[in-house]
Design a protein around this motif. Structure first.
Motif, mmCIF file in Angstrom:
data_model
loop_
_atom_site.group_PDB
_atom_site.id
_atom_site.type_symbol
_atom_site.label_atom_id
_atom_site.label_comp_id
_atom_site.label_asym_id
_atom_site.label_seq_id
_atom_site.Cartn_x
_atom_site.Cartn_y
_atom_site.Cartn_z
ATOM 1 N N THR A 150 0.836 -1.205 0.000
ATOM 2 C CA THR A 150 0.000 0.000 0.000
ATOM 3 C C THR A 150 0.869 1.253 0.000
ATOM 4 O O THR A 150 0.619 2.207 -0.747
ATOM 5 N N GLY A 151 1.912 1.268 0.807
ATOM 6 C CA GLY A 151 2.853 2.384 0.752
ATOM 7 C C GLY A 151 3.513 2.471 -0.612
ATOM 8 O O GLY A 151 3.732 3.558 -1.164
ATOM 9 N N TRP A 152 3.815 1.307 -1.178
ATOM 10 C CA TRP A 152 4.424 1.252 -2.513
ATOM 11 C C TRP A 152 3.475 1.857 -3.551
ATOM 12 O O TRP A 152 3.892 2.610 -4.440
ATOM 13 N N HIS A 153 2.210 1.528 -3.410
ATOM 14 C CA HIS A 153 1.206 2.045 -4.353
ATOM 15 C C HIS A 153 1.117 3.568 -4.271
ATOM 16 O O HIS A 153 0.915 4.238 -5.290
ATOM 17 N N VAL A 168 6.142 12.610 2.132
ATOM 18 C CA VAL A 168 5.208 11.599 2.629
ATOM 19 C C VAL A 168 4.416 12.180 3.788
ATOM 20 O O VAL A 168 4.993 12.571 4.810
ATOM 21 N N ILE A 169 3.095 12.261 3.602
ATOM 22 C CA ILE A 169 2.216 12.759 4.657
ATOM 23 C C ILE A 169 1.689 11.556 5.428
ATOM 24 O O ILE A 169 1.065 10.679 4.839
ATOM 25 N N GLY A 170 1.920 11.550 6.735
ATOM 26 C CA GLY A 170 1.442 10.428 7.542
ATOM 27 C C GLY A 170 2.600 9.581 8.003
ATOM 28 O O GLY A 170 3.396 9.128 7.180
ATOM 29 N N CYS A 238 -0.902 9.472 2.950
ATOM 30 C CA CYS A 238 -1.060 8.154 3.588
ATOM 31 C C CYS A 238 -1.875 8.240 4.866
ATOM 32 O O CYS A 238 -1.592 7.532 5.838
ATOM 33 N N VAL A 239 -2.869 9.123 4.894
ATOM 34 C CA VAL A 239 -3.688 9.267 6.093
ATOM 35 C C VAL A 239 -5.167 9.071 5.751
ATOM 36 O O VAL A 239 -5.813 8.143 6.244
ATOM 37 N N GLY A 262 -4.617 6.526 1.765
ATOM 38 C CA GLY A 262 -5.378 6.562 3.008
ATOM 39 C C GLY A 262 -6.861 6.547 2.673
ATOM 40 O O GLY A 262 -7.313 7.340 1.846
ATOM 41 N N VAL A 263 -7.613 5.636 3.276
ATOM 42 C CA VAL A 263 -9.058 5.575 2.981
ATOM 43 C C VAL A 263 -9.665 6.944 3.303
ATOM 44 O O VAL A 263 -9.594 7.400 4.444
#
Lengths: 338, 338
Positions: A150-153, A168-170, A238-239, A262-263
């Protein structure tokens, strides 16, 4: 079997539930060797998502194949497998386009924090190792189920390229893997936005060249300083909150892309700003299966050590404590053992 | 000089205004040979944008350089030039990244429907032809000022690639150029969404392989049929309304990108759908200068004939009638001659 269930916000239990079974000939049932708690599990835990009272929770696990359906060709009982949280036949048009998370016949792992998990589309979803891996490898392999891909995506969606600057946020586990991904994909400068010393340390280990502790407006000003007023070449969101998204667009340079994984909860996209600055948005539910072979290779060759993200390991029966620890930020990522 | 001005919604005049002058040493003043009315000019005309009463309006033109500032090196009086609606120094980090519309020293043409126009950053903005072009070429060259590169930007932003299926939302001039761009960039199937016979005809000439007259839900169903239920590989949103954007995301296949160039008005982006389907959004104000050399070459070599989009030519003094004709959809695109 026993599995982690959720009954209401804050009400996590480890209790007896029906065993998963082969429901379709393409299914497999996997005996879980290790599962873990995802940042997205905290959405229902904190009351931000609807809850089906008593449902099992947990979508990340690795384990050993227990049983397979009649149509499963590539796996048999005893295989050690990584279970992508989203299942895919890997043959439909969306899978062939690399969006296995939108598989026309897809499904999701529902009891990754339990003793057994059903995997639909076993052949298209699972990836196995040669033999049983060493116990020391389990945490790193477990990250391949969701959080690392998921981080890779986020990094791929943001268009991280060699030589550029990525923000990178989060600083949750997904954000930390965004840092690792950006670094692995060759970003020259990886700026992690994090306020927590322990997470900053992991971010540095994963390749962050700079850490910005400020948030919101001040955070944006720091990024502007660090990028000579130009902005970041790629931004990983990423949050999933509106604040995080707003920060992402504030620090993205014109022509760049915010990669989001992040959803989204309560996010209102700044469409006017996106238009005026030509800043795009890409990403979504990570097509784990697409990245798995490559990332598994990086893990097995020790090019990366993603397992260090687990800072708390508990018996699965203590999953309620695992949720509390993550909710209270006492732990970044909790590994659960049956 | 005389120029087109706007005083209130629906109140367009052609009247005496101060001559544009060299205000900065990087400026040029261009004598307009042809200008035109943009779909985006209709936003204030229809009362959807704030109006600075009495301000000149019009940002698309071609013409002959009349005067240059002391620092202008590459142009001199007499040069025939295409004037990108957004000016750029073509040397700042954003320009070098191909986002000239976000130039750190940029500006906009303000009197393209007048007798003269000031161009800031002349060296970085203007593109000249070898000598004075034949009168028959003027309409095609004029499209290079904004509308053709803007349609091109939609296609590039949507990631149109050889062999794929592109859907174009909007049959205004920008949408029609989106069709031309998708076709030129090699899309095998170009589906134009259009209800107007005259515009459908231009779309076909520009390379549309299919025309869908239905809108909204039915339009989405037709696209689903035409793409075997998969959705489009690339979607060009060339309107700027919420309905158009919703249609765009409804027909985009997972993993694809909506390229948007319609100035967004009242658009609420479907962030949840974008996340679940991994459909991205990219685009914005077109970096005309980036595409100009390539598109000029295509025009001069007769690979394309974009000038056919002008279906009404008026003396500039009749610009109010030009606005009425476009507002009432009696004309797709109006060319104005001084």
């Amino acid at each position: 079997m026993r599995a982690t269930t959720i009954h209401a916000p804050g009400d996590i239990r480890f209790e007896e539930v029906p065993d998963p079974t082969i429901e379709q000939p393409t299914d497999a049932v996997v005996k879980v060797v290790a599962g873990c708690i995802c940042g997205s599990d905290l959405w229902p835990y904190r009351g931000h998502n609807d809850i089906d009272a008593g449902a099992t929770i947990g979508h990340e696990c690795v384990g050993v194949v227990e049983e397979v359906g009649a149509d499963v060709k590539d796996f048999r009982p005893g295989d050690f497998v990584i279970v992508p949280f989203c299942h895919s036949d890997n043959t439909c048009p969306h899978c062939l386009a690399g969006v296995q998370s939108a598989c026309q016949n897809g499904g999701f792992t529902a009891s990754g924090q339990g003793e057994y998990a059903r995997v639909t589309q076993a052949d298209g979803s699972l990836v196995k190792t040669d033999g049983m891996p060493d116990a020391s490898m389990i945490p790193s392999l477990l990250t391949l189920s969701d959080v690392f891909p998921t981080g890779w995506h986020a990094a791929v969606s943001a268009g991280v390229r060699p030589g550029g600057t990525a923000v990178v946020i989060g600083d949750g586990a997904v954000g930390l893997f965004g840092v690792l991904a950006a670094s692995q994909l060759g970003a020259e400068r990886v700026i992690a936005m994090s306020r927590h010393a322990d997470r900053q340390a992991i971010a540095r280990t994963f390749g962050a060249t700079d850490v910005v502790a400020e948030r919101g407006k001040e955070g944006g000003e720091r990024i502007a300083e660090l990028t000579g007023g130009v902005g970041a070449d790629a931004v990983l969101e990423c949050v999933g909150t509106d604040e995080a998204m707003k920060t992402a667009f504030a620090v993205a340079r014109p022509g760049s892309t915010v990669g989001f994984v992040g959803v989204p909860h309560g996010v209102e996209l700044p469409v006017r700003r996106m238009f005026q600055k030509n800043v795009g948005l890409a990403g979504g539910v990570a097509p784990v299966r697409r990245y798995l072979p490559d990332l598994l290779e990086r893990v097995l060759s020790n090019a990366v050590d993603p397992g260090i993200v687990f800072d708390l390991t508990l018996p699965m029966s203590e999953s309620p404590e695992g949720y509390r620890a993550m909710d209270e930020r006492r732990a970044t990522k909790v590994l659960l053992q049956p």
